[in-house]
Design a protein around this motif. Structure first.
Motif, PDB file in Angstrom:
ATOM      1  N   TYR A   1       0.844  -1.220   0.172  1.00 51.77           N
ATOM      2  CA  TYR A   1       0.004   0.002   0.027  1.00 51.77           C
ATOM      3  C   TYR A   1       0.727   1.313   0.085  1.00 51.77           C
ATOM      4  N   THR A   2       1.993   1.499   0.809  1.00 51.72           N
ATOM      5  CA  THR A   2       2.898   2.518   0.999  1.00 51.72           C
ATOM      6  C   THR A   2       3.607   2.744  -0.381  1.00 51.72           C
ATOM      7  N   ALA A   3       4.107   1.452  -0.621  1.00 52.60           N
ATOM      8  CA  ALA A   3       4.978   1.274  -1.874  1.00 52.60           C
ATOM      9  C   ALA A   3       4.186   1.873  -3.143  1.00 52.60           C
ATOM     10  N   SER A   4       3.132   1.237  -3.374  1.00 48.58           N
ATOM     11  CA  SER A   4       2.396   1.665  -4.644  1.00 48.58           C
ATOM     12  C   SER A   4       1.943   3.159  -4.511  1.00 48.58           C
ATOM     13  N   MET A   5       1.553   3.496  -3.345  1.00 54.01           N
ATOM     14  CA  MET A   5       1.035   4.990  -3.389  1.00 54.01           C
ATOM     15  C   MET A   5       2.083   6.167  -3.454  1.00 54.01           C
ATOM     16  N   THR A   6       3.201   5.627  -2.891  1.00 54.41           N
ATOM     17  CA  THR A   6       4.549   6.583  -3.207  1.00 54.41           C
ATOM     18  C   THR A   6       4.822   6.953  -4.684  1.00 54.41           C
TER      19      THR A   6
END
Length: 221
Positions: A84-89
């Motif tokens: 979730y964090t990797a894709s949103m970044t």
């Protein structure tokens, strides 16, 4: 509107794509495998991209009015996840590079630590511990948007447990919290139809009252 939709082959994503097309939006469905989406429509464009690469995404964001994400990543019992964090970044970087300012994304009820204390025995003691790695990373993504994305018009939609059902006409209930409380303060429900989540996500696109906010939602039974 011109919409780029991520997670378009997932169960909620398919409802989102279908409803967006029914409403007359031009949709670019960004997927890992174009063969997994069978919807055909003159307003639909299906493209392959890597959701963890801003370079892969930026060309598909150019000229769009908004990005919508139903991305989901499977839970791991004994290790953390970072999807979730990797894709949103990557998504945020690509949005800034392409000049897109609006994003609506989906997480879940009970992302915050201890936020499920008032939930049912099953949810509190079995479900939340099982998917804790997912909820933790969702919460980290929410924190990233709150703390580092003040230049973007983002909205996070938190639904309860997802049922693979189409949209209803039931009234949508909302709360700026980790769940939607009933009159007794306890969660109103445990589930919501995926079609209703998609319906609500589309409804907040042009609703400034939910700009830079996290909103828990469900439907009144």
């Amino acid at each position: 509107m011109k919409l780029s939709i991520l997670g378009a082959t997932g169960q909620t994503g398919l409802y989102l794509v279908s409803q967006a097309l029914e409403q007359g939006h031009e949709v670019t469905a960004i997927v890992r495998n174009v063969r997994k989406i069978t919807i055909q429509h003159p307003l639909l464009k299906v493209v392959e991209a890597n959701v963890f690469s801003s370079e892969s995404l930026v060309e598909h964001f150019k000229g769009q009015d908004a990005v919508m994400s139903c991305l989901g990543f499977p839970y791991k019992l004994f290790s953390s996840i970072s999807g979730y964090t990797a894709s949103m970044t990557a998504i945020v970087t690509a949005m800034r590079q392409s000049g897109v300012n609006r994003i609506v994304t989906m997480t879940s009820w009970y992302t915050g630590p201890g936020s499920g204390n008032n939930s049912s025995f099953f949810v509190r003691n079995l479900l939340i511990p099982l998917i804790r790695s997912v909820l933790t990373n969702m919460y980290e993504m929410e924190q990233y948007l709150e703390k580092e994305c003040s230049d973007l018009n983002w909205t996070v939609v938190r639904p309860p447990g997802l049922q693979n059902n189409p949209a209803t006409d039931n009234e949508v209930m909302t709360s700026e919290g980790f769940y939607v409380p009933g009159e007794n303060g306890f969660p109103m429900t445990n589930t919501v139809a995926r079609g209703d989540v998609a319906r609500f996500m589309l409804s907040v696109l042009c609703n400034e009252s939910w700009t830079r906010k996290i909103v828990a939602m469900c439907c009144k039974l």
